[in-house]
Design a protein around this motif. Structure first.
Motif, short mmCIF file in Angstrom:
data_model
loop_
_atom_site.label_atom_id
_atom_site.label_comp_id
_atom_site.label_asym_id
_atom_site.label_seq_id
_atom_site.Cartn_x
_atom_site.Cartn_y
_atom_site.Cartn_z
N PRO B 40 0.81 -1.23 0.00
CA PRO B 40 0.00 0.00 0.00
C PRO B 40 0.84 1.28 0.00
O PRO B 40 0.36 2.33 -0.41
CB PRO B 40 -0.82 -0.12 1.28
CG PRO B 40 -0.22 -1.22 2.06
CD PRO B 40 0.46 -2.12 1.10
N TRP B 46 -1.46 3.54 -7.24
CA TRP B 46 -2.52 4.53 -7.29
C TRP B 46 -2.48 5.28 -8.60
O TRP B 46 -3.48 5.84 -9.03
CB TRP B 46 -2.41 5.48 -6.10
CG TRP B 46 -2.48 4.69 -4.85
CD1 TRP B 46 -1.43 4.33 -4.05
CD2 TRP B 46 -3.63 4.07 -4.30
NE1 TRP B 46 -1.87 3.54 -3.04
CE2 TRP B 46 -3.22 3.35 -3.17
CE3 TRP B 46 -4.98 4.05 -4.67
CZ2 TRP B 46 -4.11 2.63 -2.38
CZ3 TRP B 46 -5.84 3.33 -3.89
CH2 TRP B 46 -5.41 2.62 -2.76
N GLU B 49 -4.66 3.80 -11.18
CA GLU B 49 -6.09 4.04 -11.05
C GLU B 49 -6.49 5.39 -11.61
O GLU B 49 -7.65 5.66 -11.78
CB GLU B 49 -6.48 3.88 -9.59
CG GLU B 49 -6.26 2.44 -9.22
CD GLU B 49 -6.63 2.07 -7.82
OE1 GLU B 49 -7.54 2.69 -7.27
OE2 GLU B 49 -5.99 1.16 -7.30
N ARG B 54 -11.50 1.51 -12.05
CA ARG B 54 -11.64 0.25 -11.32
C ARG B 54 -12.98 -0.39 -11.65
O ARG B 54 -14.00 0.30 -11.79
CB ARG B 54 -11.55 0.58 -9.83
CG ARG B 54 -11.08 -0.52 -8.96
CD ARG B 54 -10.91 0.01 -7.54
NE ARG B 54 -10.71 -1.10 -6.64
CZ ARG B 54 -9.57 -1.72 -6.46
NH1 ARG B 54 -8.50 -1.31 -7.10
NH2 ARG B 54 -9.46 -2.75 -5.64
N ARG B 79 -14.10 5.79 -5.47
CA ARG B 79 -14.82 4.54 -5.29
C ARG B 79 -16.12 4.83 -4.55
O ARG B 79 -16.11 5.50 -3.50
CB ARG B 79 -13.94 3.59 -4.48
CG ARG B 79 -14.37 2.14 -4.55
CD ARG B 79 -14.13 1.57 -5.91
NE ARG B 79 -14.24 0.11 -5.93
CZ ARG B 79 -14.55 -0.55 -7.03
NH1 ARG B 79 -14.80 0.09 -8.16
NH2 ARG B 79 -14.61 -1.87 -7.01
N THR B 94 -10.88 0.64 -0.38
CA THR B 94 -9.64 0.92 -1.09
C THR B 94 -9.30 2.38 -0.83
O THR B 94 -10.00 3.28 -1.26
CB THR B 94 -9.77 0.59 -2.60
OG1 THR B 94 -8.72 1.25 -3.28
CG2 THR B 94 -11.10 1.00 -3.18
N LYS B 100 -5.85 -1.52 1.01
CA LYS B 100 -7.04 -2.21 0.51
C LYS B 100 -7.32 -3.42 1.37
O LYS B 100 -6.39 -4.01 1.93
CB LYS B 100 -6.80 -2.67 -0.94
CG LYS B 100 -6.60 -1.50 -1.87
CD LYS B 100 -6.08 -1.91 -3.22
CE LYS B 100 -5.83 -0.65 -4.03
NZ LYS B 100 -5.20 -0.89 -5.30
N GLU B 104 -11.60 -6.02 -2.40
CA GLU B 104 -10.85 -4.96 -3.08
C GLU B 104 -9.35 -5.30 -3.09
O GLU B 104 -8.63 -4.92 -4.00
CB GLU B 104 -11.06 -3.62 -2.38
CG GLU B 104 -12.49 -3.10 -2.41
CD GLU B 104 -12.83 -2.34 -3.70
OE1 GLU B 104 -12.20 -2.61 -4.74
OE2 GLU B 104 -13.74 -1.49 -3.63
N LYS B 105 -8.89 -6.02 -2.09
CA LYS B 105 -7.48 -6.40 -2.05
C LYS B 105 -7.23 -7.68 -2.86
O LYS B 105 -6.37 -7.72 -3.73
CB LYS B 105 -7.07 -6.63 -0.59
CG LYS B 105 -5.62 -7.04 -0.41
CD LYS B 105 -5.36 -7.26 1.06
CE LYS B 105 -3.89 -7.59 1.31
NZ LYS B 105 -3.71 -8.03 2.69
N ASP B 108 -7.64 -7.18 -6.57
CA ASP B 108 -7.11 -5.89 -7.05
C ASP B 108 -6.65 -5.98 -8.51
O ASP B 108 -6.95 -5.11 -9.32
CB ASP B 108 -5.95 -5.47 -6.16
CG ASP B 108 -5.57 -4.02 -6.38
OD1 ASP B 108 -6.48 -3.20 -6.44
OD2 ASP B 108 -4.37 -3.73 -6.51
N SER B 176 -13.78 6.00 0.88
CA SER B 176 -12.46 6.36 1.36
C SER B 176 -12.42 7.71 2.06
O SER B 176 -11.73 7.86 3.06
CB SER B 176 -11.44 6.31 0.21
OG SER B 176 -11.83 7.18 -0.81
#
Lengths: 421, 462, 146
Positions: B40, B46, B49, B54, B79, B94, B100, B104-105, B108, B176
């Motif tokens: 992370p 990131w 994204e 996503r 998200r 996420t 995440k 979501e993890k 991914d 988030s």
């Protein structure tokens, strides 16, 4: 069977790499003219240097070819990081480096009493260190920059060459008179070594400390008949190192962030973690030049340039850099091996080893193979003094190879003339 | 020459140093890079994204559960979870700050279409979508049934292992922005909303575990044993009383199961001993991590070191050194309902590209075969009796035969947990449910069984 | 095609070019080693042709020394010549030097412009002594046998 060794293939490949690289960068960066200037400048410099070597019959051609390949990879990556700040200035440094190469060649080649000047090397080194300590600037925790009239450089880079020349005086056997009639030069070299290392510790330049110490031990291995002196040095250093670890916060931090960079990732482990992220994101072939996110890597133009190359050219690109160094160092070893003059041999060995050690320490450091100590990657990193001094070292190496070749020829000619008569 | 020899040695040392660097670099890339690329703290993921939208997540009927929308102001994808807290423990969150979790993890790479090869020369702009086995109607109904009590509900299809509903309470808002501003609050709340109770909460299963003990008794030919229930089991320093300190008198095993006699089951456990209890528990998946399940789970366990017969007696009634997740109890119930075959639970049924092509499909798999069909049929009969005339009568549904088992598990400091596990219809099971109400204080039959009944009824009537 | 695809492909090309470079250097170093090895093993040490005249050496890019093998060493312009020199007056296989019965020998291989040893035209096999000057066209070599 005795076809002339053809140097055209690698030389053309080098040019091809340059043309492809800079044209690609040019189109990929919205036709930024400056990239073409950098590329043209670099190619021009390389052609001039290579042509001079051929025209002046300077012997050995591998060294400069391999170094130029490393320089090319470095400049491409630097242009991609920041063209004005690093890319264009690096060309100026390479030009100065080329000049340093020929200057070192000419000076070293024509003077034959280098082996008698040990006090000069020791004294010069100490003066540089003292100047740095008094007038130096602190960059990245290490107080090892000196600026004279707006021109900044790292004296510790120059002291590397002085130190090698100093060691070679003793190891070549040309300095055998006891100092003041009682101190064996062996101990003077040891004292000199620890004096240099002591200054570097004061400057907190741990990387160079490590380089000089390993160099000293390896030279002892090559030249000392009895191993006890070398082992004594290693043992002493181990003791001092352990004490240092116990009492010096800087060393603790370095060891801890090597063992577990994730524990304090936003602080002490930040640099190494970012470097590892970059390498991991590259995969085998990399994201492609310009596609990686090298902006997250700290000190990416100097110490961590290897991580950036790994991210954009992949592990195979990184391996290529290591292999190029291996070839360069192999050639240096060969020149050293063939050298007959003991002083040339000792200097050659010192230069060879220092290149190898530097490269191992910094690449090992940024990949978390060994604890990280910041030094530049010779020929690839941006860094004025580093580039100039690395080229000067190569110039000395070139001079040694030429001197030995020359000596061999004269010897043969004298003999053959004797036969003919 | 001596020096030249040593120069060769140094050359070898240098070569070894360089080659070890190369080897390390290759090793690093092979075994470590995957983990680091998805760390992370690695800001690179990131960046992806920003370019790639996503993928969406849908329930089994196509209800949208998670999507990414472009924020015009900041130019980044945000998200969005339309049902906010409802799927916080399944889909997870996420966040660029906290990483995440959950689907979501685990998914991914798929959600970002990282392994995708663009068939046209257009780069991939949108990640893959996930289709879940969950039924949104059932999920939100089950959530309402908990009505703010701490606890969990897990519903599985016993024939396939598909997860139909999975609710844990308390929960949190996984959006988030909310998560990042509320993080300290969420972490410091004593009831720990971040804990996915259904899959990661470990509780003593109480009397619901008598299902396993009854199966062990059947296998050891103890099904005809009779007990003189005095209401109090005393042996080797342990004393166990029946729920409500009731003495049931002279009873057989089916009756003891129906009224949930601790006396009878402790006696059985004590007689069969720790080895038998541990062995059958492990066949049902206790002490075995649930590998490559779609979300993280805790492993239900018996601390198996130096168990004696008294420990076995406690395990036989679901106390002592035994801790299970609600998911594990639902799986055990499903295995009994499915004639002794435990299906592997799963949540994601399909991964599809944005053009609708299925990239991955997951189909039912057998996980274990803990017991023979004959044994399963015997336990099924016992469980039907519980709802018909035993402690679980409040789980009855008119016109549908329900089988189940109640439980009221004790814990050291606080009030009892109320449990109910069951399935229906009894002759053709479509759904298996496990319900736990944490520290509810009342019995499983009065508090948990009606919830299970409502969930089953809702599913079968839809 | 998108820019990122081109750059990905090109980044492979860069890596390939770097490796080609590495291999070509390794090949050269290997040839270099092989040559010194050959010199050590098969050619008697200290037997070689020394190129003479700085101007011709530069003009034809001559090696300073050509070690001699026991088996025939052919001087010429052709591909099969052991000592290959790009001088248009030279024949493809001009002359050869070899070792036999304890003596170093030279013979002309029917060249157009002839071979001279100490300014005498070679018309049949001759024995060589250390210090002899061998002339082919405008090239001069000294035969050295220590």
């Amino acid at each position: 069977m005795f076809k002339k060794v053809n140097f055209k293939v690698p030389a053309y490949l080098l040019l091809l790499m340059n043309i492809l690289g800079f044209l690609f960068m040019y189109f990929n960066n919205g036709s930024d003219r400056r990239i073409l200037y950098v590329g043209g400048g670099l190619m021009g410099l390389m052609v001039v240097i290579y042509a001079l070597i051929i025209i002046l019959h300077m012997g050995e051609k591998f060294l400069i070819l391999i170094a130029n390949m490393l320089v090319t990879i470095g400049v491409l990556e630097l242009c991609r990081i920041d063209i004005t700040k690093f890319g264009m200035t690096q060309i100026v440094w390479i030009a100065l480096g080329g000049a340093a190469f020929f200057a070192a060649y000419v000076v070293y080649y024509n003077i034959r009493f280098w082996n008698k000047l040990w006090y000069l090397y020791l004294g010069g080194g100490c003066i540089l260190f003292l100047l740095t300590l008094v007038f130096g600037n602190t960059v990245g925790g290490a107080r090892n920059w000196l600026s004279i009239g707006g021109f900044t450089f790292q004296p510790s880079e120059i002291t590397k060459i002085l130190y090698i020349m100093f060691l070679a005086c003793y190891f070549s056997g040309s300095w055998h008179h006891d100092l003041f009639g009682r101190i064996n030069p062996k101990y003077v070299t040891a004292l000199g070594t620890y004096l240099f290392i002591g200054f570097l510790v004061l400057q907190r330049d741990w990387g160079t400390v490590l380089v000089l110490f390993i160099l000293y031990v390896m030279m002892l291995y090559a030249y000392e008949d009895k191993p006890w002196f070398m082992l004594f040095n290693i043992a002493m250093t181990a003791v001092v190192g352990l004490l240092g670890y116990k009492f010096m916060y800087h060393i603790q931090v370095r060891v801890h962030s090597w063992l577990n960079p994730w524990a304090d990732i936003s602080n002490t482990g930040y640099q190494i973690a970012q470097s590892l992220f970059a390498i991991a994101s590259g995969g085998y072939f990399g994201a492609g030049l310009g596609n990686g996110s090298v902006k997250y890597i700290p000190e990416v133009h100097s110490d961590f340039i290897f991580s950036a190359v790994c991210e954009e050219m992949g592990v195979f690109g990184g391996t290529a850099i290591i292999l190029l160094y291996l070839l360069l160092i192999y050639r240096c070893f060969k020149i050293t091996y063939n050298a007959k003059n003991p002083y040339n041999k000792a200097v050659g060995l010192g230069l060879t080893l220092i290149l190898a050690i530097q490269m191992f320490i910094i690449i090992g450091g940024v990949t978390k193979f060994i604890p990280l100590t910041g030094i530049t990657l010779p020929f690839v990193s941006y860094g004025g003094t580093s580039i100039v001094v690395s080229f000067a070292m190569l110039g000395i190496m070139q001079a040694i190879s030429k001197q030995e070749e020359r000596a061999e020829e004269t010897e043969a000619e004298i003999e053959s003339e004797g036969d003919a008569l | 020459m001596n020096i030249n020899k040593r120069i060769i040695h140094l050359l070898i040392v240098v070569c070894v140093m360089f080659l070890s660097l190369i080897t390390y670099l290759l090793y690093f890339n092979m075994f470590k890079s995957e983990e680091l690329a998805t760390n992370p703290y690695n800001m690179r993921q990131w960046e992806n994204e920003l370019d790639i939208k996503r993928g969406n997540i849908y329930d089994r009927n196509g209800t949208l559960l998670a999507e990414s929308v472009m924020d015009e102001q900041s130019g980044v994808h945000l998200r969005r979870y339309p049902y906010r807290n409802l799927y916080s423990h399944i889909i997870g969150y996420t966040s660029s700050v906290y990483g995440k979790t959950q689907l979501e993890k685990k998914y991914d790479r798929q959600l970002l279409a990282k392994d995708g090869i663009s068939l046209s020369f257009e780069p991939i702009k949108k990640g893959y979508d996930l289709r879940l086995t969950l039924d949104h109607n059932l999920q939100s109904y089950a959530h309402d049934q908990l009505s703010g009590k701490n606890g969990a509900i897990v519903a599985l299809d016993p024939n396939t292992g598909e997860m139909l509903a999975c609710v844990s309470y308390p929960d949190f808002d996984p959006t988030s922005e909310v998560l990042e501003s509320e993080w300290n609050n969420i972490v410091e709340t004593e009831s720990s909303p971040l804990l996915a109770r259904a899959t990661q909460g470990l509780y003593p299963p109480g009397s619901t575990y008598k299902i396993v003990t009854a199966a062990a008794a059947y296998e050891n030919d103890l099904e005809n044993e009779e007990f003189n229930d005095t209401g109090k089991f005393e042996e080797k320093g342990i004393t166990v009383e029946n729920y409500g300190k009731q003495a049931h008198g002279k009873i057989d095993l089916p009756r003891a199961f129906a009224v949930s006699s601790n006396f009878a089951f402790c006696t059985l456990g004590y007689e069969m001993g720790p080895d038998v209890m541990l062995e059958i528990s492990e066949r049902f998946g206790i002490n075995k991590p649930l590998t490559d399940f779609d979300i993280e789970t805790s492993t239900s366990s018996i601390d198996g070191r130096s168990l004696n017969n008294a420990d076995a007696a406690l395990i036989a009634m679901g106390q002592g050194k035994l801790l299970t997740t609600p998911l594990q109890m639902a799986m055990i119930t499903s295995a009994v309902a499915n004639d002794g075959v435990m299906m592997k639970p799963y949540i994601v049924s399909k991964v599809t590209s944005s053009s609708g092509v299925a990239v991955e499909t997951h189909s039912p798999q057998i996980l274990y075969r803990p017991i023979e069909a004959g044994c399963a049929n015997y336990v099924q009969g016992l469980m039907e009796e519980v709802v018909e005339s035993g402690s679980g009568t409040s789980a009855q549904i008119s016109g549908i035969k329900v089988a189940g088992k109640t439980g009221t598990s004790e814990n050291e400091k606080e009030k009892d947990h109320a449990w109910f596990v069951g399935y229906a219809p009894a002759d053709n099971p479509q759904i298996a449910v496990a319900v736990i109400l944490e520290n509810d204080g009342s019995s499983g039959g009065t508090a948990a069984a009606p919830i299970a009944r409502n969930v089953i009824k809702k599913y079968l009537s839809d | 095609m998108s820019i990122s695809m081109i750059s990905t492909v090109l980044s492979y090309v860069f890596t390939v070019v770097i490796y080609l470079f590495i291999f070509s250097v390794i090949k050269l170093i290997y040839m270099d080693i092989k040559r010194t090895r050959l010199g050590d093993a098969e050619a008697p040490p200290g037997v070689y042709l020394r190129s003479m005249g700085k101007k011709t050496i530069d003009k034809y890019h001559l090696e300073r020394r050509y070690p001699l093998l026991v088996e025939p060493n052919v001087i010429g312009r052709g591909k099969k010549a052991t000592i290959r020199i790009d001088d248009s007056f030279l024949s493809l296989a001009h002359c050869q030097i070899w070792y036999e019965d304890g003596e170093w020998r030279l013979e002309d291989l029917g060249s157009k412009n002839g071979t001279y040893v100490n300014d005498i035209l070679v018309d049949e096999e001759v024995l060589l002594d250390s210090g002899d000057i061998i002339s082919v066209c405008d090239l001069e070599f000294q035969f050295i046998n220590k």
